[in-house]
Design an enzyme around this catalytic site. Structure first.
Site, PDB file in Angstrom:
ATOM      1  N   MET A 117       0.850  -1.207   0.000  1.00  0.00           N
ATOM      2  CA  MET A 117       0.000   0.000   0.000  1.00  0.00           C
ATOM      3  C   MET A 117       0.877   1.246   0.000  1.00  0.00           C
ATOM      4  O   MET A 117       1.696   1.430   0.896  1.00  0.00           O
ATOM      5  CB  MET A 117      -0.912   0.019   1.230  1.00  0.00           C
ATOM      6  CG  MET A 117      -1.914  -1.113   1.248  1.00  0.00           C
ATOM      7  SD  MET A 117      -2.891  -1.088   2.768  1.00  0.00           S
ATOM      8  CE  MET A 117      -4.070   0.176   2.349  1.00  0.00           C
ATOM      9  N   VAL A 245      25.657  -5.778  10.733  1.00  0.00           N
ATOM     10  CA  VAL A 245      26.524  -4.819  11.424  1.00  0.00           C
ATOM     11  C   VAL A 245      26.154  -4.823  12.895  1.00  0.00           C
ATOM     12  O   VAL A 245      24.986  -4.732  13.250  1.00  0.00           O
ATOM     13  CB  VAL A 245      26.352  -3.405  10.831  1.00  0.00           C
ATOM     14  CG1 VAL A 245      27.212  -2.407  11.592  1.00  0.00           C
ATOM     15  CG2 VAL A 245      26.695  -3.410   9.347  1.00  0.00           C
ATOM     16  N   GLU A 356      -7.242   0.231   7.084  1.00  0.00           N
ATOM     17  CA  GLU A 356      -7.064  -0.515   5.847  1.00  0.00           C
ATOM     18  C   GLU A 356      -7.997  -1.733   5.861  1.00  0.00           C
ATOM     19  O   GLU A 356      -8.088  -2.443   6.862  1.00  0.00           O
ATOM     20  CB  GLU A 356      -5.599  -0.930   5.770  1.00  0.00           C
ATOM     21  CG  GLU A 356      -5.277  -2.144   4.979  1.00  0.00           C
ATOM     22  CD  GLU A 356      -3.867  -2.663   5.294  1.00  0.00           C
ATOM     23  OE1 GLU A 356      -3.647  -3.867   5.133  1.00  0.00           O
ATOM     24  OE2 GLU A 356      -2.994  -1.876   5.708  1.00  0.00           O
ATOM     25  N   HIS A 442       4.274  -1.160  11.520  1.00  0.00           N
ATOM     26  CA  HIS A 442       4.751   0.183  11.182  1.00  0.00           C
ATOM     27  C   HIS A 442       5.615   0.788  12.289  1.00  0.00           C
ATOM     28  O   HIS A 442       5.257   1.813  12.874  1.00  0.00           O
ATOM     29  CB  HIS A 442       3.564   1.119  10.928  1.00  0.00           C
ATOM     30  CG  HIS A 442       2.666   0.699   9.799  1.00  0.00           C
ATOM     31  ND1 HIS A 442       1.405   1.206   9.616  1.00  0.00           N
ATOM     32  CD2 HIS A 442       2.858  -0.169   8.772  1.00  0.00           C
ATOM     33  CE1 HIS A 442       0.851   0.667   8.537  1.00  0.00           C
ATOM     34  NE2 HIS A 442       1.710  -0.177   8.007  1.00  0.00           N
ATOM     35  N   ASN A 480      -0.042   4.182   5.927  1.00  0.00           N
ATOM     36  CA  ASN A 480       1.057   3.233   5.766  1.00  0.00           C
ATOM     37  C   ASN A 480       2.316   4.022   5.371  1.00  0.00           C
ATOM     38  O   ASN A 480       2.246   4.916   4.537  1.00  0.00           O
ATOM     39  CB  ASN A 480       0.697   2.219   4.690  1.00  0.00           C
ATOM     40  CG  ASN A 480      -0.723   1.724   4.841  1.00  0.00           C
ATOM     41  OD1 ASN A 480      -1.662   2.503   4.711  1.00  0.00           O
ATOM     42  ND2 ASN A 480      -0.900   0.466   5.133  1.00  0.00           N
ATOM     43  N   PHE A 482       5.631   3.626   3.922  1.00  0.00           N
ATOM     44  CA  PHE A 482       6.854   3.558   3.099  1.00  0.00           C
ATOM     45  C   PHE A 482       7.000   4.663   2.063  1.00  0.00           C
ATOM     46  O   PHE A 482       8.124   5.013   1.696  1.00  0.00           O
ATOM     47  CB  PHE A 482       7.096   2.158   2.523  1.00  0.00           C
ATOM     48  CG  PHE A 482       6.235   1.682   1.393  1.00  0.00           C
ATOM     49  CD1 PHE A 482       6.191   2.332   0.178  1.00  0.00           C
ATOM     50  CD2 PHE A 482       5.503   0.505   1.526  1.00  0.00           C
ATOM     51  CE1 PHE A 482       5.419   1.852  -0.878  1.00  0.00           C
ATOM     52  CE2 PHE A 482       4.728   0.012   0.487  1.00  0.00           C
ATOM     53  CZ  PHE A 482       4.683   0.693  -0.724  1.00  0.00           C
TER      54      PHE A 482
END
Ligand code: FDA
Length: 503
Positions: A117, A245, A356, A442, A480, A482
Site C-alpha cells: 500500500m 553490522v 485498511e 509500522h 502506511n 513507506f
C-alpha cells in the site's frame, strides 16, 4: 585495521537504504550496502523463490522453529502456524516486553513482505509531524519522485467492482458507507495489470495465490526490482548479504569503522569483518538503526550522540481486528492479498483513524472482515541499553497499546452498531481477544528528524553520519509509511549530495 573500504557504506537495503544506494551510485560514489538477510532470487526445490501463507516453510521466517503469523488462530484453533526449520527466512518478528515488531529481512527489506500500500499522508498531518520540513517541496518534488520510482499504480475501478477477488473489500465498504463513513481507494506497488492476468488465468498467481507476508513470487514491485536494480545498474554499488553490522565507531581521522558478522544459512557466524568508510548511511529500519545507535552511545563508541537518540518511538497506532458478518454478507473464498481500500475517518478530530480493509485469504468462506487500523495514538516509547545482556530493550507498554485499541474500538463499535454485527474473538490466540494490539507493522521513530538529527537526517555530533529510514518519523504518520520514508530519503540525498560530498 579495516579489511575492506568504500567511500560510502549503507547499512540495510529497505526503503531508506535503497534510495541512498541509488543516489550515491548515480553521483559516482562507490558504495557498499550491508544487508543481514538473503538475496531472494533463487528458487527452492518447488521452483519458487518464496513460500505462500498457506504452506509456510523455512523460507517464511527469520530463524524460527515455528511460524509467528499475525493471525495466530482460527475458530480459536491453532491451525495457522506451522513448524519450520531455522533458516534466514524473509519475515522477522522482533520481540520486546510488551510489543513485537514485524520486519522484512533480505535485499529489499520491508518491501519483500509488505502489503504494497503506497499512501501519501495528508499534507496537514505531515506538517504536524514534520513542522520544520518544507511541505511544498515534499508534495511538489519528493513525494511524486518516490511514487514514480516505486512504481505506484491503482486498481482499475471497473475491474474492482466486478471481480470476486475484491468482494471482501466491497462488503467492508458497504458496511462503512452504512455507518456514514468515507472510504477511499489506496494505491499499491503491486502491478494491477499482472493481477488481472492472474484472475484471467493467463499468469501465475501470486497476490491471488495467498502470497504476501512471506514474499511475492510475481507482480510486486519490491525494491530489488526498482531502486536497488537501478542502484546496481550504476556500476558503483555492491550489496553484501548475510552480513549484520553490530558495532560502529569513529576513527581518529573522522572515518567510520564498522564491525559486521557474516552468517551462514544456519545462523552461525562464519566471519567477523571490519569495514571503513567516509560516509555512513544508517538504514536498518526503525529498530535496526536505533538499536545500533543506542548501543553505540551507551558503550561509548559514539559517545557524543544526542540524548534524543532512542526516543520518540511509536507503532503508528496499529491495531488489527476482525468483524463477523451476517451469513448473507459473504466475503468470498477468493481474496487478493493486496489491500486497495481504506476507511478514512482521520478528519474526525475526536477520534482520528484510518483503517485498511485487509484480506484474510484462506480459500474458504469465513465471513470475516479484517482490518488494520492506524490510529492517532500520541503515546511514544524509548529504547534502553542493558550492559549485562548487551541487549537494547523497548519501553512500550500494554497500557500504551490500549490507547490504540480504544480508538479503533470507537470506530468499529459504530460500524458494528450500524450493521448489527459483532467482533470476531477467535483470531488472535486467547479466547476473548478481539483486538491484536501486541504487534506493529509500522515501527516508526527512535532517531527523529530534527531531534536526533538535523532537519535532513544528519546525525547530531557526527559529521558524514546519516539516518535515512523509518527511525526519522516521529512515531506516527497516519497512513502506511513507506512512501513517506522513501520521499524523506530522497530529500536527504538531494541535500547531502549537493552540500556534503563536494571534493
Ligand atoms: P526496512 O525495515 O524496510 O529495511 C531495513 C533493512 O535493514 C532490512 O532489510 C534489515 O534486514 C536490514 N538491517 C537491519 N539492521 C541491520 C544490521 N544491523 N546490519 C545489516 N542489515 C540490517 N508499509 C506501507 O507503506 N504499506 C504497506 O502496505 C505495508 N505493509 C506492511 C506489511 C508487513 C507484513 C510489514 C512487516 C510491514 C508493512 N509496511 C507497510 C511497513 C513498511 O514495510 C516499513 O515501514 C518499511 O519497510 C520501513 O522501511 P525502512 O527503510 O525504514 O526499513
Amino acid at each position: 585495521e579495516p579489511v575492506d573500504n568504500a567511500p560510502a557504506i549503507v547499512i540495510g537495503s529497505g526503503y531508506g537504504g535503497a534510495v541512498a544506494a541509488l543516489r550515491l551510485g548515480q553521483a559516482g560514489i562507490r558504495t557498499l550496502v550491508l544487508e543481514m538477510g538473503r538475496l531472494w532470487n533463487t528458487p527452492g526445490s518447488d521452483g519458487k523463490v518464496f513460500c505462500s501463507t498457506a504452506a509456510p516453510d523455512q523460507r517464511s521466517m527469520w530463524f524460527r522453529t515455528r511460524t509467528e503469523a499475525p493471525l495466530s488462530t482460527f475458530l480459536w484453533l491453532d491451525v495457522v502456524n506451522k513448524d519450520i526449520s531455522p533458516y534466514p527466512g524473509v519475515l522477522d518478528r522482533v520481540h520486546f516486553a510488551d510489543m513485537s515488531v514485524y520486519v522484512g529481512r533480505g535485499v529489499g527489506g520491508g518491501s519483500l513482505v509488505n502489503g504494497g500500500m503506497a499512501v501519501t499522508p495528508l499534507p496537514s498531518y505531515f506538517s504536524e509531524q514534520f513542522p520544520t520540513v518544507d511541505a511544498g517541496e515534499m508534495y511538489g518534488t519528493y513525494f511524486p519522485r518516490a511514487r514514480s520510482m516505486l512504481g505506484v499504480n491503482t486498481v482499475d475501478p471497473a475491474w474492482f467492482e466486478s471481480t470476486e477477488w475484491y468482494r471482501f473489500t466491497r462488503i467492508s465498504r458497504k458496511h462503512a458507507q452504512r455507518t456514514g463513513l468515507r472510504t477511499t481507494f489506496v494505491p499499491n506497488v503491486y502491478d494491477f495489470g499482472y493481477m488481472q492476468r492472474e484472475a484471467a488465468g493467463t499468469a501465475t498467481r501470486s497476490a491471488l495465490g495467498q502470497e504476501v507476508i512471506y514474499g511475492n513470487n510475481h507482480g510486486k514491485r519490491s525494491l530489488d526490482k526498482t531502486y536497488l536494480a537501478s542502484a546496481l545498474g550504476t556500476g558503483n554499488v555492491t550489496i553484501n548479504t548475510m552480513e549484520r553490522v553490530r558495532a560502529v565507531h569513529r576513527a581518529a581521522d573522522g572515518t567510520y569503522v564498522l564491525t559486521a558478522d557474516r552468517i551462514d544459512t544456519t545462523g552461525t557466524v562464519v566471519e567477523t569483518k571490519e569495514y571503513g568508510c567516509t560516509y555512513l548511511f544508517l538504514a536498518g529500519g526503525s529498530i535496526g538503526t536505533t538499536e545500533l545507535l543506542v548501543r553505540a552511545r551507551e558503550t561509548g563508541t559514539l559517545p557524543a550522540l544526542d540524548a534524543s537518540v532512542g526516543t520518540g518511538w511509536g507503532t503508528n497506532g496499529n491495531v488489527m481486528l476482525g468483524r463477523a458478518n451476517h451469513l448473507w454478507d459473504t466475503v468470498g473464498a477468493n481474496q487478493s492479498t493486496m489491500p486497495v481500500m481504506g476507511i478514512d475517518d482521520w478528519a474526525n478530530t475526536a477520534n482520528p483513524v484510518f483503517a485498511e480493509i485487509a484480506p484474510l485469504p484462506t480459500g474458504l468462506e469465513h465471513w470475516v472482515s479484517l482490518y488494520l487500523a492506524i490510529t492517532k495514538n500520541p503515546q511514544r516509547a524509548s529504547f534502553s541499553y542493558d550492559a549485562g545482556t548487551d541487549k537494547v530493550g523497548l519501553g512500550w507498554t500494554a497500557a500504551q497499546s490500549a490507547v490504540s485499541v480504544a480508538m479503533a474500538k470507537k470506530l468499529f463499535d459504530r460500524i458494528n452498531l450500524a450493521n448489527a454485527t459483532i467482533y470476531r474473538y477467535d483470531l488472535f490466540g486467547s479466547s476473548s481477544k478481539a483486538f491484536a494490539d501486541d504487534f506493529t507493522y509500522h515501527p516508526l521513530g527512535g532517531c527523529v528528524l530534527g531531534k536526533a538529527t538535523d532537519d535532513y537526517g544528519r546525525v547530531k555530533g557526527y559529521p558524514k553520519l546519516y539516518v535515512t529510514d523509518g527511525s526519522l518519523v516521529p512515531g506516527s504518520i497516519g497512513v502506511n509509511p513507506f512512501v513517506t520514508i522513501t520521499a524523506l530519503a530522497e530529500r536527504t540525498m538531494a541535500r547531502v549530495l549537493v552540500e556534503d560530498t563536494a571534493p
